[in-house]
Design an enzyme around this catalytic site. Structure first.
Site, PDB file in Angstrom:
ATOM      1  N   HIS A   1      31.375  48.385  23.999  1.00 19.48           N
ATOM      2  CA  HIS A   1      31.655  49.816  24.189  1.00 19.48           C
ATOM      3  C   HIS A   1      33.032  50.071  24.796  1.00 19.48           C
ATOM      4  O   HIS A   1      33.299  51.153  25.302  1.00 19.48           O
ATOM      5  CB  HIS A   1      30.557  50.457  25.054  1.00 19.48           C
ATOM      6  CG  HIS A   1      29.222  50.488  24.362  1.00 19.48           C
ATOM      7  ND1 HIS A   1      28.034  50.629  25.039  1.00 19.48           N
ATOM      8  CD2 HIS A   1      28.901  50.386  23.051  1.00 19.48           C
ATOM      9  CE1 HIS A   1      27.032  50.615  24.159  1.00 19.48           C
ATOM     10  NE2 HIS A   1      27.539  50.461  22.957  1.00 19.48           N
TER      11      HIS A   1
ATOM     12  N   CYS B   1      51.643  51.931  14.478  1.00 21.87           N
ATOM     13  CA  CYS B   1      51.179  52.456  13.185  1.00 21.87           C
ATOM     14  C   CYS B   1      51.123  53.980  13.159  1.00 21.87           C
ATOM     15  O   CYS B   1      50.817  54.564  12.115  1.00 21.87           O
ATOM     16  CB  CYS B   1      49.821  51.862  12.827  1.00 21.87           C
ATOM     17  SG  CYS B   1      48.442  52.560  13.740  1.00 21.87           S
TER      18      CYS B   1
ATOM     19  N   GLY C   1      19.970  43.364  32.521  1.00 21.66           N
ATOM     20  CA  GLY C   1      20.175  44.739  32.988  1.00 21.66           C
ATOM     21  C   GLY C   1      20.482  45.740  31.907  1.00 21.66           C
ATOM     22  O   GLY C   1      21.326  46.611  32.080  1.00 21.66           O
ATOM     23  N   THR C   2      19.794  45.608  30.776  1.00 16.03           N
ATOM     24  CA  THR C   2      19.957  46.652  29.764  1.00 16.03           C
ATOM     25  C   THR C   2      18.591  47.142  29.307  1.00 16.03           C
ATOM     26  O   THR C   2      17.656  46.344  29.166  1.00 16.03           O
ATOM     27  CB  THR C   2      20.809  46.205  28.554  1.00 16.03           C
ATOM     28  OG1 THR C   2      20.813  47.258  27.583  1.00 16.03           O
ATOM     29  CG2 THR C   2      20.327  44.922  27.920  1.00 16.03           C
TER      30      THR C   2
ATOM     31  N   ASN D   1      15.622  41.909  34.438  1.00  8.51           N
ATOM     32  CA  ASN D   1      15.628  43.367  34.655  1.00  8.51           C
ATOM     33  C   ASN D   1      14.473  43.692  35.603  1.00  8.51           C
ATOM     34  O   ASN D   1      13.364  43.200  35.407  1.00  8.51           O
ATOM     35  CB  ASN D   1      15.423  44.069  33.298  1.00  8.51           C
ATOM     36  CG  ASN D   1      15.772  45.543  33.337  1.00  8.51           C
ATOM     37  OD1 ASN D   1      15.411  46.266  34.263  1.00  8.51           O
ATOM     38  ND2 ASN D   1      16.479  46.003  32.323  1.00  8.51           N
ATOM     39  N   PRO D   2      14.715  44.504  36.612  1.00  6.82           N
ATOM     40  CA  PRO D   2      13.608  44.836  37.531  1.00  6.82           C
ATOM     41  C   PRO D   2      12.537  45.714  36.890  1.00  6.82           C
ATOM     42  O   PRO D   2      11.427  45.805  37.407  1.00  6.82           O
ATOM     43  CB  PRO D   2      14.295  45.586  38.688  1.00  6.82           C
ATOM     44  CG  PRO D   2      15.652  45.938  38.213  1.00  6.82           C
ATOM     45  CD  PRO D   2      15.994  45.073  37.048  1.00  6.82           C
TER      46      PRO D   2
END
Ligand code: NAD
Ligand code: ZN
Length: 253
Positions: free
Chosen positions: A126, A158, A195-196, A221-222
């Site tokens: 991203h 360009c 963590g996603t 991940n929690p």
């Protein structure tokens, strides 16, 4: 126990890739977007056609970008990033890379913390908030080193429009970046999903592809995610605690 099993899976794999989301940086004080305390949970989702708005009126978009008072939620996010330091989770991934085990980190984060922690092999799917990018040739520059005297800023190479490197809603992921993601996913036989929430596509499809190819998944991940059920091991806790523990075990193997 889960950490032992994760260490065994990782050490028995040939091409380990980490897929990272906003949760890895939560312990650095950068809010996630979704979930409890998430930025969007508090201020609402941003416009879904950001890229279209940029293309329609790039001067207006840049004026808005360069005005610190224009968007308080964006300013809060920027300030959190500017004052953040990499945490134990970022450093654990770097340690795993230096052990020769982790071959690539694919991150959805835009906060530059992997780079600051010293990672060598990184795909920023991203983009990176500290950079700007030409939408034509994909050249990138440091945000502060570009000249904004005349808007919109244009690529000296360009002549195409220059925008923030961060990928906006409705914007295609730059071709070289998406190619690298699919190449790494095809090589990967063990993906550590850190963590996603695994809901933003195309990133959310990478772990599923690894599984389909016969590889294994480790989730750190929690909170449960749509991927948890198909994970071979779940490290149910903050990445700043679990990833260093995982690397400690790998170092002992
Ligand atoms: P998300 O906000 O959708 O989900 C965050 C996930 O992190 C959740 O599953 C949550 O349970 C988990 N989490 C919370 N605290 C954690 C901790 N201490 N350790 C491990 N996990 C923890 O994030 P996403 O899936 O990455 O998608 C949001 C998009 O927003 C991303 O694509 C990214 O580009 C962008 N974003 C980036 C940043 C950043 O650069 N730091 C921050 C917020 C959002
Ligand atoms: Zn260009």
């Amino acid at each position: 126990m889960a950490l032992e099993k994760a260490a065994e899976l990782v050490s028995g794999s040939g091409y380990v890739v980490a897929l990272v989301g906003a949760g890895l940086s939560a312990e650095s004080g950068i809010p996630t977007f979704r979930g409890t305390g998430g930025l969007w949970t508090r201020v609402g989702e941003p416009s879904m056609n950001g890229y279209e708005q940029f293309l329609r009126d790039p001067i207006r978009w840049w004026e808005h970008q360069l005005d610190p008072g224009a968007d308080p939620a964006r300013t809060e996010f920027r300030e959190a990033i500017d004052s953040a330091e990499p945490n134990a989770g970022h450093y654990a991934l770097v340690r795993m890379e230096r052990l020769g085990i982790l071959k690539m980190t694919i991150t959805q984060n835009v906060d530059n913390l992997h780079v600051r922690a010293g990672v060598a092999n990184l795909v920023e799917i991203h983009g990176n908030r500290t950079k700007v990018r030409c939408i034509g040739c994909e050249m990138r520059w440091l945000r502060e080193s570009f000249d904004y005297a005349k808007l919109p800023p244009l690529c000296p190479d360009c002549g195409s429009l220059v925008k923030g490197d961060t990928v906006m809603f409705g914007e295609p992921i730059p071709p070289s970046v998406i190619d690298a993601c699919f190449r790494e996913t095809a090589l990967c036989d063990c993906m550590i999903v850190c963590g996603t929430s695994a809901t933003v596509f195309p990133a959310a499809s990478f772990p599923r592809m690894v599984k389909e190819n016969g590889g294994t998944l480790i989730e750190a991940n929690p909170n449960p995610t749509p991927l948890s059920e198909s994970a071979d091991v779940v490290l149910r806790g903050p990445t700043g605690e679990y990833l260093p523990e995982l690397v400690n075990r790998l170092e002992r193997l």
